[in-house]
Write a protein that holds these residues in place. Structure first.
Motif, PDB file in Angstrom:
ATOM      1  N   ALA A 230       0.831  -1.209   0.000  1.00  0.00           N
ATOM      2  CA  ALA A 230       0.000   0.000   0.000  1.00  0.00           C
ATOM      3  C   ALA A 230       0.868   1.262   0.000  1.00  0.00           C
ATOM      4  CB  ALA A 230      -0.924  -0.017   1.213  1.00  0.00           C
ATOM      5  N   LEU A 231       1.882   1.263   0.819  1.00  0.00           N
ATOM      6  CA  LEU A 231       2.753   2.445   0.892  1.00  0.00           C
ATOM      7  C   LEU A 231       3.492   2.664  -0.421  1.00  0.00           C
ATOM      8  CD1 LEU A 231       4.219   2.192   4.489  1.00  0.00           C
ATOM      9  CD2 LEU A 231       2.792   4.031   3.582  1.00  0.00           C
ATOM     10  N   ARG A 232       3.964   1.570  -1.011  1.00  0.00           N
ATOM     11  CA  ARG A 232       4.687   1.676  -2.291  1.00  0.00           C
ATOM     12  C   ARG A 232       3.774   2.276  -3.362  1.00  0.00           C
ATOM     13  NH1 ARG A 232       4.734  -3.526  -5.057  1.00  0.00           N
ATOM     14  NH2 ARG A 232       3.457  -2.447  -6.582  1.00  0.00           N
ATOM     15  N   ILE A 233       2.529   1.826  -3.400  1.00  0.00           N
ATOM     16  CA  ILE A 233       1.579   2.345  -4.397  1.00  0.00           C
ATOM     17  C   ILE A 233       1.323   3.837  -4.161  1.00  0.00           C
ATOM     18  CG2 ILE A 233      -0.850   2.227  -5.157  1.00  0.00           C
ATOM     19  CD1 ILE A 233      -0.675  -0.837  -4.639  1.00  0.00           C
ATOM     20  N   ALA A 234       1.169   4.210  -2.876  1.00  0.00           N
ATOM     21  CA  ALA A 234       0.901   5.617  -2.547  1.00  0.00           C
ATOM     22  C   ALA A 234       2.104   6.490  -2.881  1.00  0.00           C
ATOM     23  CB  ALA A 234       0.539   5.737  -1.069  1.00  0.00           C
ATOM     24  N   VAL A 235       3.291   6.058  -2.472  1.00  0.00           N
ATOM     25  CA  VAL A 235       4.508   6.852  -2.683  1.00  0.00           C
ATOM     26  C   VAL A 235       4.732   7.118  -4.179  1.00  0.00           C
ATOM     27  CG1 VAL A 235       7.045   6.643  -2.635  1.00  0.00           C
ATOM     28  CG2 VAL A 235       5.713   6.200  -0.572  1.00  0.00           C
ATOM     29  N   ASN A 236       4.485   6.107  -5.005  1.00  0.00           N
ATOM     30  CA  ASN A 236       4.782   6.241  -6.434  1.00  0.00           C
ATOM     31  C   ASN A 236       3.550   6.587  -7.283  1.00  0.00           C
ATOM     32  OD1 ASN A 236       7.731   5.395  -6.585  1.00  0.00           O
ATOM     33  ND2 ASN A 236       6.831   3.699  -5.417  1.00  0.00           N
ATOM     34  N   GLN A 237       2.433   6.856  -6.622  1.00  0.00           N
ATOM     35  CA  GLN A 237       1.180   7.184  -7.319  1.00  0.00           C
ATOM     36  C   GLN A 237       0.919   6.197  -8.453  1.00  0.00           C
ATOM     37  OE1 GLN A 237       2.012  11.262  -8.319  1.00  0.00           O
ATOM     38  NE2 GLN A 237       1.680  11.916  -6.241  1.00  0.00           N
ATOM     39  N   GLU A 238       1.028   4.921  -8.099  1.00  0.00           N
ATOM     40  CA  GLU A 238       1.009   3.896  -9.139  1.00  0.00           C
ATOM     41  C   GLU A 238      -0.303   3.816  -9.912  1.00  0.00           C
ATOM     42  OE1 GLU A 238       2.608   0.038  -8.047  1.00  0.00           O
ATOM     43  OE2 GLU A 238       4.232   0.959  -6.928  1.00  0.00           O
ATOM     44  N   PHE A 239      -1.447   3.958  -9.192  1.00  0.00           N
ATOM     45  CA  PHE A 239      -2.716   3.779  -9.898  1.00  0.00           C
ATOM     46  C   PHE A 239      -2.979   4.929 -10.867  1.00  0.00           C
ATOM     47  CE2 PHE A 239      -4.513   0.903  -6.309  1.00  0.00           C
ATOM     48  CZ  PHE A 239      -3.623  -0.084  -6.684  1.00  0.00           C
ATOM     49  N   GLU A 240      -2.580   6.116 -10.451  1.00  0.00           N
ATOM     50  CA  GLU A 240      -2.715   7.275 -11.335  1.00  0.00           C
ATOM     51  C   GLU A 240      -1.869   7.049 -12.596  1.00  0.00           C
ATOM     52  OE1 GLU A 240      -2.172  10.702  -8.799  1.00  0.00           O
ATOM     53  OE2 GLU A 240      -1.754  11.875 -10.604  1.00  0.00           O
ATOM     54  N   ASN A 241      -0.653   6.559 -12.392  1.00  0.00           N
ATOM     55  CA  ASN A 241       0.228   6.314 -13.534  1.00  0.00           C
ATOM     56  C   ASN A 241      -0.324   5.237 -14.460  1.00  0.00           C
ATOM     57  OD1 ASN A 241       2.137   8.216 -12.831  1.00  0.00           O
ATOM     58  ND2 ASN A 241       3.270   6.799 -11.529  1.00  0.00           N
ATOM     59  N   ILE A 242      -0.896   4.180 -13.877  1.00  0.00           N
ATOM     60  CA  ILE A 242      -1.445   3.110 -14.728  1.00  0.00           C
ATOM     61  C   ILE A 242      -2.560   3.686 -15.602  1.00  0.00           C
ATOM     62  CG2 ILE A 242      -2.662   0.889 -14.781  1.00  0.00           C
ATOM     63  CD1 ILE A 242      -1.283   0.177 -12.118  1.00  0.00           C
ATOM     64  N   ASN A 243      -3.464   4.432 -14.991  1.00  0.00           N
ATOM     65  CA  ASN A 243      -4.571   5.001 -15.771  1.00  0.00           C
ATOM     66  C   ASN A 243      -4.061   5.908 -16.888  1.00  0.00           C
ATOM     67  OD1 ASN A 243      -7.185   4.087 -14.879  1.00  0.00           O
ATOM     68  ND2 ASN A 243      -6.629   4.900 -12.878  1.00  0.00           N
ATOM     69  N   LYS A 244      -3.096   6.774 -16.536  1.00  0.00           N
ATOM     70  CA  LYS A 244      -2.549   7.696 -17.555  1.00  0.00           C
ATOM     71  C   LYS A 244      -1.798   6.923 -18.630  1.00  0.00           C
ATOM     72  CE  LYS A 244      -1.821  11.838 -14.790  1.00  0.00           C
ATOM     73  NZ  LYS A 244      -0.801  12.492 -13.989  1.00  0.00           N
ATOM     74  N   GLY A 245      -1.032   5.928 -18.205  1.00  0.00           N
ATOM     75  CA  GLY A 245      -0.222   5.148 -19.153  1.00  0.00           C
ATOM     76  C   GLY A 245      -1.103   4.379 -20.127  1.00  0.00           C
ATOM     77  N   LEU A 246      -2.193   3.797 -19.628  1.00  0.00           N
ATOM     78  CA  LEU A 246      -3.087   3.031 -20.502  1.00  0.00           C
ATOM     79  C   LEU A 246      -3.721   3.964 -21.524  1.00  0.00           C
ATOM     80  CD1 LEU A 246      -4.851   0.746 -17.855  1.00  0.00           C
ATOM     81  CD2 LEU A 246      -3.203   0.010 -19.589  1.00  0.00           C
ATOM     82  N   SER A 247      -4.138   5.121 -21.034  1.00  0.00           N
ATOM     83  CA  SER A 247      -4.835   6.051 -21.899  1.00  0.00           C
ATOM     84  C   SER A 247      -3.900   6.632 -22.959  1.00  0.00           C
ATOM     85  CB  SER A 247      -5.430   7.117 -20.994  1.00  0.00           C
ATOM     86  OG  SER A 247      -5.997   8.085 -21.714  1.00  0.00           O
ATOM     87  N   SER A 248      -2.715   7.112 -22.530  1.00  0.00           N
ATOM     88  CA  SER A 248      -1.831   7.708 -23.542  1.00  0.00           C
ATOM     89  C   SER A 248      -1.249   6.629 -24.453  1.00  0.00           C
ATOM     90  CB  SER A 248      -0.725   8.555 -22.907  1.00  0.00           C
ATOM     91  OG  SER A 248      -0.147   7.889 -21.842  1.00  0.00           O
ATOM     92  N   GLY A 249      -1.054   5.434 -23.923  1.00  0.00           N
ATOM     93  CA  GLY A 249      -0.540   4.334 -24.749  1.00  0.00           C
ATOM     94  C   GLY A 249      -1.515   3.986 -25.858  1.00  0.00           C
ATOM     95  N   LEU A 250      -2.800   3.932 -25.511  1.00  0.00           N
ATOM     96  CA  LEU A 250      -3.802   3.585 -26.525  1.00  0.00           C
ATOM     97  C   LEU A 250      -3.863   4.669 -27.603  1.00  0.00           C
ATOM     98  CD1 LEU A 250      -5.862   1.431 -27.279  1.00  0.00           C
ATOM     99  CD2 LEU A 250      -7.560   2.671 -25.931  1.00  0.00           C
TER     100      LEU A 250
END
Ligand SMILES: C[S@@+](CC[C@H](N)C(=O)[O-])C[C@H]1O[C@@H](n2cnc3c(N)ncnc32)[C@H](O)[C@@H]1O
Length: 333
Positions: A230-250
């Motif tokens: 949980a801390l790792r995900i929060a520190v690196n804003q992982e979910f935000e990055n996944i959403n942005k990465g999927l969207s810009s990748g597509l």
């Protein structure tokens, strides 16, 4: 963000903003990429163009792709400059077929533009952290060693985990532990954390969690596993990055290009699954509306109707692969 030493990675003179060509002479690192044959197969029949490896790590998948498809070029991105620097020795043989950027895959559109790579026929995201990061001293990802609570993929940016643990109030910590770790004892753990501050090291945090919730049944998992995730995900804003990465990748992919994503826990897999599902539908209206008003158009076709998982043989050789899930989609016009 130029943090490579010149003797480790020599920069292509025409590249700016942390984008590098690999032409150094030092040695490589042994590393076992997950579900590599499935990943290679996924890119078998893609149109011409570059493959973006948005989570380059130690380059295990990229190297396999470059070996298997000699007419392909790979643009590797990673937040962790150490990983890029460590892997470069094994890549010099690929010359101009490999370019690297020390950056966030969420910004892949900008990075691809700056690198001027042209059409993108494939994208790979192998989410989370690498075994190297977990095992390297000083990164603060693991409770196996007692070290500073850091957990940043890019140690030159953002705030380390210790800052969250020592400054966030109890409710904020409860949110992190439950939303990013699905930790049922989030309340009790957050209370214990607040009572035992300052907590500066991985060892102290792991001890507090263990003392608070104990070890459950026969589980071989450390009781602090979910809190650390949980801390790792929060520190690196992982979910935000996944959403942005999927969207810009597509957006970046050419028609018939492939998007391949490897996830390692249910929370990140759910984000990927839901994004791909939504983008594959021709209507996203609520079921309460009797006719379509959304004008939504499908932008991809789901290739892996059933998610792919590693074989028992792979899990035996590489236990880190045991929770992997592979999803493949194809961009459509
Ligand atoms: C599972 S490892 C990838 C391993 C890689 N496929 C290989 O074979 O070596 C994940 C990598 O993604 C990187 N990473 C995590 N989040 C990132 C982000 N938002 N942008 C770029 N890299 C990221 C981590 O630093 C780590 O090196």
């Amino acid at each position: 963000m130029r943090i490579f030493r010149a003797d480790v990675l020599s920069l292509h003179s025409n590249m700016g903003n942390g984008i590098y060509g690999l032409n150094s002479k030092s040695g490589g690192t042994v590393h076992m990429p997950v579900m590599v044959s499935e990943v290679l197969k996924a890119f078998e029949s893609t149109p011409e163009g570059w493959i973006i490896d948005g989570t380059f790590g130690l380059g295990g998948h990229s190297s396999a792709l470059l070996e298997r498809y000699p007419d392909r070029k790979v643009f590797g991105i990673d937040l962790d400059a150490d990983s890029l620097a460590m892997s470069q020795g094994g890549f010099q043989k690929f010359n101009n077929r490999i370019l690297l950027a020390n950056g966030n895959y969420a910004n892949m559109t900008i990075l691809a533009q700056e690198a001027d790579i042209g059409p993108v026929a494939g994208i790979l995201l192998d989410l989370g952290l690498s075994s190297m990061q977990l095992e390297t001293l000083g990164r603060g990802f693991s409770f196996r060693n007692d070290e500073m609570l850091d957990m940043r993929y890019n140690q030159t940016k953002g705030v380390p985990a210790a800052e969250l643990v020592n400054t966030f109030d109890r409710d904020q910590l409860i949110d992190i532990f439950s939303n990013f770790g699905e930790e049922k004892a989030a309340r009790r753990i957050a209370k214990a954390v607040c009572q035992n501050r300052p907590i500066l090291t991985t060892g102290k945090l792991a001890q507090i969690v263990e003392k608070t919730i104990g070890r459950t049944g026969k589980s071989r998992r450390h009781p602090a596993t979910k809190v650390f995730q949980a801390l790792r995900i929060a520190v690196n804003q992982e979910f935000e990055n996944i959403n942005k990465g999927l969207s810009s990748g597509l957006d970046l992919l050419v028609n018939n290009g492939k998007f391949v994503v490897l996830t390692y826990h249910s929370l990140e897999d759910r984000i990927v699954k839901q994004f791909f599902k939504k983008e594959s539908l021709d209507c996203i209206c609520s079921t309460r509306i009797p006719f379509c008003v959304c004008d939504h158009h499908p932008r991809l076709r789901i290739v892996t109707k059933k998610v792919k998982i590693p074989t028992i043989e792979e899990v035996t050789i590489n236990p880190r692969s045991r929770s992997a899930k592979l999803r493949i989609v194809e961009k459509i016009a």
